[in-house]
Design an enzyme around this catalytic site. Structure first.
Site, mmCIF file in Angstrom:
data_model
loop_
_atom_site.group_PDB
_atom_site.id
_atom_site.type_symbol
_atom_site.label_atom_id
_atom_site.label_comp_id
_atom_site.label_asym_id
_atom_site.label_seq_id
_atom_site.Cartn_x
_atom_site.Cartn_y
_atom_site.Cartn_z
ATOM 1 N N ARG A 1 11.362 -7.400 3.238
ATOM 2 C CA ARG A 1 11.567 -5.908 2.944
ATOM 3 C C ARG A 1 12.413 -5.008 3.875
ATOM 4 O O ARG A 1 13.224 -4.011 3.669
ATOM 5 C CB ARG A 1 10.367 -4.937 3.039
ATOM 6 C CG ARG A 1 9.694 -4.865 4.255
ATOM 7 C CD ARG A 1 8.137 -4.143 3.908
ATOM 8 N NE ARG A 1 7.576 -4.072 5.361
ATOM 9 C CZ ARG A 1 6.123 -3.730 5.466
ATOM 10 N NH1 ARG A 1 5.396 -3.546 4.372
ATOM 11 N NH2 ARG A 1 5.540 -3.877 6.413
ATOM 12 N N LYS B 1 0.769 -1.241 -0.057
ATOM 13 C CA LYS B 1 0.082 -0.073 -0.038
ATOM 14 C C LYS B 1 0.713 1.146 -0.182
ATOM 15 O O LYS B 1 0.637 2.179 -0.648
ATOM 16 C CB LYS B 1 -0.987 0.006 1.217
ATOM 17 C CG LYS B 1 -1.854 -1.179 1.428
ATOM 18 C CD LYS B 1 -2.791 -0.802 2.462
ATOM 19 C CE LYS B 1 -1.994 -1.158 3.887
ATOM 20 N NZ LYS B 1 -1.892 -2.171 4.328
ATOM 21 N N ARG C 1 11.142 -2.478 11.155
ATOM 22 C CA ARG C 1 10.068 -2.123 12.041
ATOM 23 C C ARG C 1 9.836 -3.137 13.170
ATOM 24 O O ARG C 1 9.965 -4.318 12.952
ATOM 25 C CB ARG C 1 8.837 -2.156 11.246
ATOM 26 C CG ARG C 1 8.637 -0.691 10.440
ATOM 27 C CD ARG C 1 7.492 -0.846 9.495
ATOM 28 N NE ARG C 1 5.942 -1.374 10.042
ATOM 29 C CZ ARG C 1 5.067 -1.276 9.540
ATOM 30 N NH1 ARG C 1 4.830 -0.866 8.173
ATOM 31 N NH2 ARG C 1 4.074 -2.045 10.022
ATOM 32 N N ARG D 1 -9.755 1.452 8.821
ATOM 33 C CA ARG D 1 -9.274 -0.036 9.117
ATOM 34 C C ARG D 1 -10.188 -0.822 9.806
ATOM 35 O O ARG D 1 -9.866 -1.903 9.900
ATOM 36 C CB ARG D 1 -7.943 0.175 9.893
ATOM 37 C CG ARG D 1 -6.958 -0.957 9.540
ATOM 38 C CD ARG D 1 -5.719 -0.581 10.178
ATOM 39 N NE ARG D 1 -4.433 -1.356 10.142
ATOM 40 C CZ ARG D 1 -3.340 -0.765 9.295
ATOM 41 N NH1 ARG D 1 -3.506 0.296 8.958
ATOM 42 N NH2 ARG D 1 -2.259 -1.521 9.360
ATOM 43 N N ARG E 1 -0.975 -9.276 12.916
ATOM 44 C CA ARG E 1 -1.320 -8.221 12.264
ATOM 45 C C ARG E 1 -2.316 -8.609 11.338
ATOM 46 O O ARG E 1 -3.278 -8.213 10.571
ATOM 47 C CB ARG E 1 -0.251 -7.322 11.565
ATOM 48 C CG ARG E 1 0.254 -6.375 12.734
ATOM 49 C CD ARG E 1 1.574 -5.793 12.173
ATOM 50 N NE ARG E 1 1.941 -5.341 11.062
ATOM 51 C CZ ARG E 1 3.137 -5.346 10.352
ATOM 52 N NH1 ARG E 1 4.102 -6.121 10.678
ATOM 53 N NH2 ARG E 1 3.207 -4.768 9.019
HETATM 54 P P1 ADP Z 1 0.930 -2.448 7.786
HETATM 55 O O1 ADP Z 1 -0.644 -2.332 6.844
HETATM 56 O O2 ADP Z 1 1.963 -2.771 6.940
HETATM 57 O O3 ADP Z 1 0.562 -3.249 8.833
HETATM 58 P P2 ADP Z 1 0.431 0.479 8.374
HETATM 59 O O4 ADP Z 1 1.725 1.150 8.603
HETATM 60 O O5 ADP Z 1 -0.640 0.577 7.723
HETATM 61 O O6 ADP Z 1 1.229 -1.110 8.210
HETATM 62 O O7 ADP Z 1 0.184 0.289 10.253
HETATM 63 C C1 ADP Z 1 0.956 0.016 11.197
HETATM 64 C C2 ADP Z 1 0.265 -0.022 12.608
HETATM 65 O O8 ADP Z 1 -0.277 1.236 12.777
HETATM 66 C C3 ADP Z 1 -1.024 -1.012 12.652
HETATM 67 O O9 ADP Z 1 -0.593 -2.239 12.843
HETATM 68 C C4 ADP Z 1 -1.780 -0.177 13.868
HETATM 69 O O10 ADP Z 1 -1.077 -0.593 15.229
HETATM 70 C C5 ADP Z 1 -1.676 1.201 13.598
HETATM 71 N N1 ADP Z 1 -2.437 1.781 12.679
HETATM 72 C C6 ADP Z 1 -2.254 2.243 11.642
HETATM 73 N N2 ADP Z 1 -3.542 2.793 10.866
HETATM 74 C C7 ADP Z 1 -4.419 2.475 11.874
HETATM 75 C C8 ADP Z 1 -5.858 2.621 11.810
HETATM 76 N N3 ADP Z 1 -6.579 3.327 10.895
HETATM 77 N N4 ADP Z 1 -6.618 2.155 12.950
HETATM 78 C C9 ADP Z 1 -5.879 1.495 14.028
HETATM 79 N N5 ADP Z 1 -4.437 1.274 13.883
HETATM 80 C C10 ADP Z 1 -3.956 2.106 12.840
#
Ligand code: ADP
Length: 185
Positions: free
Chosen positions: A127, A13, A131, A88, A142
């Site tokens: 990757r 994404k 993190r 999300r 996740r």
């Molecule tokens: P990925 O999709 O690769 O897991 P993101 O950068 O989108 O990575 O998100 C990393 C973390 O940030 C998530 O696992 C969550 O803990 C938090 N997070 C991000 N966006 C949201 C959201 N919209 N609602 C709740 N938690 C979020």
């Protein structure tokens, strides 16, 4: 253009959102990036969400929605944006509908990046972004959170007829070309 990019962790994404942001000249709003930068800078928000991100759990809806609503007040978003990582959960999607409604705006596209599950873990591990939530245990959590809480967001947008399914397997350029195709048709 107002666009949401959606898909499981590891689907690419962020990478595609950056390309879309450049190509269509719209800002990229990534909630994950906002949280990671807050953690790195040890801001109050960062301290609040650190253990949640570390575990691979979700930040509470109210907090994320308030954050996005506040961020979107910046006039740099007036002509459109690409949202990555938000909404999300179904309650976040409902709250976002209201945010758009209040402004008299609509969503142009919901891009769903499709990648087979077995490929996701490999991609995240390879990757090597370092993190703290990229360990096998946390990736598994996740993905569980994704299937249980995030996947239903897709149905929410299917009802709005804005979903565009994108095959997320291939090179970065190939996938980006597919995305551009959906906008030119
Ligand atoms: P990925 O999709 O690769 O897991 P993101 O950068 O989108 O990575 O998100 C990393 C973390 O940030 C998530 O696992 C969550 O803990 C938090 N997070 C991000 N966006 C949201 C959201 N919209 N609602 C709740 N938690 C979020």
């Amino acid at each position: 253009m107002r666009i949401i990019i959606f898909g499981p962790p590891g689907a690419g994404k962020g990478t595609q959102a950056n390309l879309i942001s450049e190509e269509y000249n719209i800002p990229h709003l990534s909630t994950g990036e906002i949280f990671r930068s807050a953690i790195k800078n040890e801001t109050p928000l960062g301290k609040e969400v650190k253990s949640i991100l570390d575990a691979g759990d979700l930040v509470p809806d109210e907090k994320v929605v308030a954050l996005v609503e506040e961020e979107l007040k910046d006039d740099k978003y007036d002509d459109g944006y690409i949202l990555d990582g938000f909404p999300r959960t179904v309650p976040q999607a409902e709250a976002f509908d209201e945010i758009l409604d209040k402004k008299g705006k609509t969503l142009d596209a919901f891009l769903q990046l499709e990648v087979p599950e077995e490929e996701l873990i490999d991609r995240i591990l390879s990757r090597g972004e370092g993190r703290s939530d990229d360990t096998p245990e946390k990736i598994k959590n996740r993905l569980d959170v994704y299937w249980n809480e995030t996947q239903p967001v897709l149905n929410h947008y299917k009802q709005q007829d804005v979903v565009k399914e994108i095959n997320g397997v291939g090179s970065i350029d190939e996938i980006f070309a597919r995305i551009k195709d959906t906008f030119s048709n």
